[in-house]
Design a protein around this motif. Structure first.
Motif, PDB file in Angstrom:
ATOM      1  N   ASP A 150       2.835   9.457  23.486  1.00 45.66           N
ATOM      2  CA  ASP A 150       2.493  10.137  24.751  1.00 45.66           C
ATOM      3  C   ASP A 150       3.129  11.344  24.585  1.00 45.66           C
ATOM      4  O   ASP A 150       2.598  12.763  24.803  1.00 45.66           O
ATOM      5  N   SER A 151       4.386  11.355  24.064  1.00 45.05           N
ATOM      6  CA  SER A 151       5.292  12.805  23.929  1.00 45.05           C
ATOM      7  C   SER A 151       6.310  12.624  22.895  1.00 45.05           C
ATOM      8  O   SER A 151       6.859  11.798  22.848  1.00 45.05           O
TER       9      SER A 151
ATOM     10  N   THR B  34       9.640  13.769  21.202  1.00 50.65           N
ATOM     11  CA  THR B  34      10.640  14.331  21.306  1.00 50.65           C
ATOM     12  C   THR B  34      11.850  14.010  20.169  1.00 50.65           C
ATOM     13  O   THR B  34      12.415  12.968  20.102  1.00 50.65           O
TER      14      THR B  34
ATOM     15  N   HIS C  20      10.911   6.416  20.378  1.00 47.54           N
ATOM     16  CA  HIS C  20       9.359   6.244  20.938  1.00 47.54           C
ATOM     17  C   HIS C  20       8.780   4.966  20.829  1.00 47.54           C
ATOM     18  O   HIS C  20       8.796   4.328  19.810  1.00 47.54           O
TER      19      HIS C  20
ATOM     20  N   THR D 109       1.680   4.302  21.302  1.00 46.62           N
ATOM     21  CA  THR D 109       0.662   3.539  22.277  1.00 46.62           C
ATOM     22  C   THR D 109      -0.129   3.072  21.113  1.00 46.62           C
ATOM     23  O   THR D 109      -1.250   2.059  21.529  1.00 46.62           O
TER      24      THR D 109
ATOM     25  N   ASP E 107       1.293  13.756  19.018  1.00 50.43           N
ATOM     26  CA  ASP E 107       1.641  13.797  20.405  1.00 50.43           C
ATOM     27  C   ASP E 107       0.571  14.196  21.293  1.00 50.43           C
ATOM     28  O   ASP E 107      -0.039  15.238  21.374  1.00 50.43           O
ATOM     29  N   ALA E 108       0.251  13.457  22.228  1.00 53.51           N
ATOM     30  CA  ALA E 108      -0.712  13.395  23.177  1.00 53.51           C
ATOM     31  C   ALA E 108      -0.544  14.632  24.227  1.00 53.51           C
ATOM     32  O   ALA E 108      -1.427  15.306  24.584  1.00 53.51           O
ATOM     33  N   GLU E 109       0.761  14.747  24.393  1.00 52.88           N
ATOM     34  CA  GLU E 109       1.193  15.882  25.372  1.00 52.88           C
ATOM     35  C   GLU E 109       0.835  17.312  24.791  1.00 52.88           C
ATOM     36  O   GLU E 109       0.096  18.001  25.537  1.00 52.88           O
ATOM     37  N   THR E 110       1.068  17.439  23.533  1.00 54.86           N
ATOM     38  CA  THR E 110       0.894  18.829  23.074  1.00 54.86           C
ATOM     39  C   THR E 110      -0.153  18.865  22.208  1.00 54.86           C
ATOM     40  O   THR E 110      -0.671  20.012  21.864  1.00 54.86           O
TER      41      THR E 110
ATOM     42  N   ARG F 293      -0.217  18.138  19.266  1.00 54.71           N
ATOM     43  CA  ARG F 293       0.257  18.528  17.683  1.00 54.71           C
ATOM     44  C   ARG F 293       0.768  17.489  16.749  1.00 54.71           C
ATOM     45  O   ARG F 293       0.612  16.198  17.477  1.00 54.71           O
TER      46      ARG F 293
ATOM     47  N   ARG G 282      -8.178  15.419  17.507  1.00 54.38           N
ATOM     48  CA  ARG G 282      -6.749  15.615  17.399  1.00 54.38           C
ATOM     49  C   ARG G 282      -6.160  15.515  16.069  1.00 54.38           C
ATOM     50  O   ARG G 282      -4.991  15.310  15.856  1.00 54.38           O
TER      51      ARG G 282
END
Length: 308
Positions: free
Chosen positions: A18-19, A21, A26, A29, A95-98, A100, A245
């Motif tokens: 999801d994100s 960091t 992590h 998913t 990374d789903a949020e960005t 990237r 993506r």
């Protein structure tokens, strides 16, 4: 028939999170695990589009055995050349949020001299019984001189087999001198080959490469599409509006799609349509060269090429 020189295979792992960091734990998913590396991606993509494909692959350890099984399950004939080192594992983290992609790609282990000789002999034997194309793609393994890939071109020519090349650096420069029938490279690779900056008109650079090879030249440019030139014309190919993506393997899927058509036809325009469809469809799904055939067809049908 398409024969693939499998010198830089890998097990490809794609983790969807999801994100991302740094320094954190992590829970992915989704995890996608598949045979990878440029030659294996190309082989699987071409087979998925109906081509008869065999790969001569340098594979080591239990990872290598697993990759061979995966390829056979995907309809690719595999001749394994054993090597002492375990086949590498490459990791991509999406990374789903960005949107990237973080990539961890170790270099392939060096190929010992006796393994290289066995590989060459196995490849030569395959080419004698398999008319069509030899695909040479990916980085040259550590320990081999750039001229090693040029040697493979000469071997193919002795067997009456056409050669398609997608590599870079000194290996590309050496291969170009052998005048392969098809060169597919990107904007940065052609700049390095010609000793120029990446900026500039790609069709002019494709013409320059063609003057050295006498064959078909395609230069890809990511989201800006590609250009192509052969005996019959020059084309500018726009990138489809769809964006995925997961671009890992899109270039390999492009070349696999291209050869799947050129193996039975000289229609470069039709081949470019399928290639662009395959490269774009690849990015829609995590894991390299795992596209849906209906996505390839849909995207290819919508593509408009511009003569230039």
């Amino acid at each position: 028939m398409i024969t693939v020189a499998g010198l830089s295979p890998s097990l490809d792992l794609t983790y969807l999170v999801d994100s991302l960091t740094a320094g954190s734990i992590h829970r992915p998913t989704e995890v996608v695990r598949c045979a990878g590396g440029k030659p294996l991606n190309l082989a699987r993509a071409a087979a998925a589009l109906g081509a008869e494909v065999e790969i001569i692959a340098v594979l080591g350890g239990t990872t290598g055995e697993d990759l061979a099984q995966q390829l056979r399950a995907a309809g690719v004939a595999v001749t394994t050349v054993p090597t002492p080192a375990e086949t590498r594992t490459c990791v991509s983290i999406a990374d789903a949020e960005t949107g990237r992609l973080t990539e961890l790609y170790p270099r392939a282990e060096p190929i010992p001299g006796d393994v290289w000789r066995l590989f060459h002999d196995q490849l030569e034997a395959a080419l004698v019984r398999r008319p069509g194309w030899l695909a040479i793609t990916g980085s040259i393994p550590l320990g081999l001189p750039p001229e090693a890939l040029a040697e493979l071109v000469r071997t193919a020519r002795g067997a009456g087999v056409r050669v398609a090349v997608d590599t870079h650096g000194p290996a590309l420069a050496a291969v170009i001198e052998e005048r392969p029938e098809l060169v597919k490279i990107n904007r940065y690779e052609v700049a390095e080959l010609l000793g120029t900056t990446p900026e500039g008109e790609l069709i002019t650079r494709a013409e320059t490469v063609r003057q050295r090879t006498g064959g078909t030249v395609l230069i890809t440019d990511g989201e800006h599409g590609s250009v192509a030139i052969d005996d019959h014309g020059r084309w500018r190919v726009p990138a489809p509006a769809e964006r995925g993506r997961f671009p890992v393997g899109s270039g390999d899927s492009f070349l696999g799609g291209l050869l799947s058509v050129l193996d039975t036809s000289d229609d470069l325009v039709a081949a470019i349509r399928t290639a662009t469809g395959a490269g774009t469809a690849n990015a829609l799904i995590p894991g390299p060269a795992r596209f849906r055939a209906d996505d390839v067809s849909r995207i290819a049908e919508q593509l408009t090429l511009e003569e230039c």
